[in-house]
Design an enzyme around this catalytic site. Structure first.
Site, mmCIF file in Angstrom:
data_model
loop_
_atom_site.group_PDB
_atom_site.id
_atom_site.type_symbol
_atom_site.label_atom_id
_atom_site.label_comp_id
_atom_site.label_asym_id
_atom_site.label_seq_id
_atom_site.Cartn_x
_atom_site.Cartn_y
_atom_site.Cartn_z
ATOM 1 N N LYS A 246 0.831 -1.209 0.000
ATOM 2 C CA LYS A 246 0.000 0.000 0.000
ATOM 3 C C LYS A 246 0.865 1.260 0.000
ATOM 4 O O LYS A 246 0.474 2.295 -0.522
ATOM 5 C CB LYS A 246 -0.916 -0.008 1.224
ATOM 6 C CG LYS A 246 -2.373 -0.186 0.840
ATOM 7 C CD LYS A 246 -3.277 -0.081 2.046
ATOM 8 C CE LYS A 246 -4.652 0.410 1.611
ATOM 9 N NZ LYS A 246 -5.634 0.391 2.672
ATOM 10 N N ARG A 247 2.038 1.132 0.591
ATOM 11 C CA ARG A 247 2.930 2.290 0.669
ATOM 12 C C ARG A 247 3.453 2.741 -0.698
ATOM 13 O O ARG A 247 3.918 3.846 -0.856
ATOM 14 C CB ARG A 247 4.110 1.983 1.596
ATOM 15 C CG ARG A 247 3.978 2.642 2.964
ATOM 16 C CD ARG A 247 5.027 2.142 3.921
ATOM 17 N NE ARG A 247 4.763 0.760 4.272
ATOM 18 C CZ ARG A 247 5.648 -0.209 4.276
ATOM 19 N NH1 ARG A 247 6.890 0.038 3.940
ATOM 20 N NH2 ARG A 247 5.328 -1.438 4.616
#
Ligand code: GLU
Length: 475
Positions: A246-247
């Site tokens: 997600k980063r």
């Protein structure tokens, strides 16, 4: 036999790009021969379940246009399509294995299992449950897990993407089929469901490859033929060396759509994560993908995720649209100041902007100056690489000359262009100076489409009054 593929997510959270890719590949295969695409919710791990996740999955598939023919809220003769509603079916098949002598009740407490593990560790051997098979297992009831009585052997099988794969007997073990809570494990449930739902293909990520030999063992115990197995490559972050997280800016599918990414562009992008048609072509319509997709052109190595490519593809799909379709799609995105403008004018603006529009949400920023006089922002001049070198008087002279010649124009783009070219010669200025200055003084926007066309659309009246206003501001 027609293709029957399934997407089998566990409703444990948001729908990431990787899951959507397996859904897409399965959907494309089913659409190729008029087969069926099935949604099956694998909700047997109740601890991990996130409420609302099932709704979210269904909404996302529909938003992308990956309509399923069978599923929890669709038709289909093979339901129910939620595993939690199929518990009796798994019990029934589990009993068949018990009767065949290929499954047994696990009598051990977790402390006992722990001590087996420790023994194995001490003797530096891998822990295998099958080394501790009870001589006389208890009768299977609800209180104990049910395990496969495995048949350790080597396997060679063909994965539709990865090719020939091998494994030795050491990876085969007595895995759990039914847990003590009565729910099946993924390992068992998916095999039964794929069989009963007559799935022809199983497309999934690499995390299942290590367990596949055990699945093959279960297929054999059940005396059934496995479907075509296809393992898709991992999706890597933009650096190309770590799994996408997600980063890395990877968002939920619905978020992309809310941001103004077209479903067709998103589909194109997701398909390109690990697949190409062998040519240089990068932009594909959904119909082209249905025609061209094949599992044997899915790559084996990791596919790199890059958000900028998605944006570029979105721009490509926007440019490929005819203006009426585009006009319909952007209806909700215009700036408030465009509310009173008529359709014809908005279409002209849109036609000019189409070339550089990459995201619908950028429409107001790219077009607001067509609908309203933006405030004069002198920093656009004082911080401009070329313009900042000019004296105030020079700027004023250039602008008033521009005003004079444009005033005599018929305000068609070709005539405006010709006049600007003449002015370029007589002023001895560079295009980057003269055209930027006029552009800024007539829009006060950081960018705009080509100057002559922009002026034509803005029209004489607005262009003249803005030039006048800009000249006053320079005083
Ligand atoms: N429920 C599994 C998952 O979400 C499905 C894997 C499969 O397609 O069989 O990873």
């Amino acid at each position: 036999m027609k293709t029957r593929t399934r997407f089998a997510p566990s409703p444990t959270g948001y729908l990431h790009v990787g899951a959507m890719r397996t859904a897409l590949f399965a959907w494309l295969l089913a659409r190729q021969d008029g087969g069926k695409f099935i949604l099956r919710l694998e909700d047997t791990d109740q601890k991990r379940e996130v409420s609302g996740a099932d709704e979210h999955i269904m909404k996302s598939l529909k938003a992308l246009g990956l309509q399923y023919d069978e599923g929890p809220d669709a038709d289909g003769d093979f339901g129910p399509y939620r595993q939690s509603e199929r518990l009796e079916i798994y019990q029934e098949w589990a009993k068949k294995l018990v009767e065949k002598g290929r499954a047994y009740a696990d009598p051990y407490t977790s402390a006992e299992v722990q001590s087996f593990r420790e023994q194995a560790q001490k003797s530096k051997k891998p822990f295998l449950y099958r080394n501790h098979r009870p001589k006389t297992p208890p009768t299977w009831d609800d209180s104990t897990p049910l395990r496969l009585k495995s048949d350790p052997k080597s396997y060679t099988w063909t994965d539709a993407v990865m090719g020939k794969l091998h494994s030795g007997p050491e990876v085969i073990d007595d895995i759990i089929l039914i847990k003590s809570d009565g729910f099946p494990t993924y390992n068992f449930a998916h095999i039964i469901d794929d069989l009963l739902m007559e799935c022809t293909h199983v497309i999934r990520g690499q995390e299942f490859t290590a367990s596949t030999p055990n699945y093959l063992n279960i297929y054999e115990a059940l005396e059934i033929t496995p479907p075509i197995l296809a393992t898709v490559p991992p999706i890597l972050g933009p650096g190309g060396n770590k799994k996408l997280s997600k980063r890395d800016g990877a968002k939920d599918i619905l978020e992309y759509i809310e941001d103004g990414i077209l479903p067709a562009a998103l589909i194109n992008f997701i398909a390109s994560l690990g697949w190409n048609d062998g040519t240089e072509q990068e932009l594909f319509s959904v119909d082209e993908l249905i025609q061209k997709f094949s599992l044997d052109r899915v790559q084996r190595s990791g596919a790199q995720f890059d958000d900028r490519r998605l944006l570029w593809m979105n721009g490509g799909h926007i440019r490929a649209m005819d203006i009426d379709t585009l006009y319909e799609k952007v209806a909700a995105y215009w700036s408030a100041s465009a509310a009173t403008a008529d359709e014809e004018y908005k279409k002209q603006v849109l036609a000019l902007t189409q070339e550089r529009l990459k995201l619908f949400s950028e429409l107001p920023m790219l077009t607001n100056f067509f609908f309203e006089d933006l405030p004069v922002d002198m920093t656009l001049i004082t911080e401009h690489k070329q313009l900042k070198k000019l004296e105030q008087e020079e700027l004023k002279k250039l602008l008033s000359d521009a005003k004079q010649t444009l005033d005599a124009s018929d305000f068609t783009a070709p005539d405006i262009q010709e006049r600007l070219n003449t002015l370029l010669e007589t002023s001895g200025q560079k295009p980057a100076v003269l055209f930027s200055l006029i552009r800024i003084a007539t829009t006060w926007a950081p960018f705009s489409p080509s100057l002559a066309e922009t002026l034509e659309v803005i029209g004489r009246e607005k262009a003249m009054s803005r030039l006048e206003n800009s000249l006053n501001s320079l005083n």
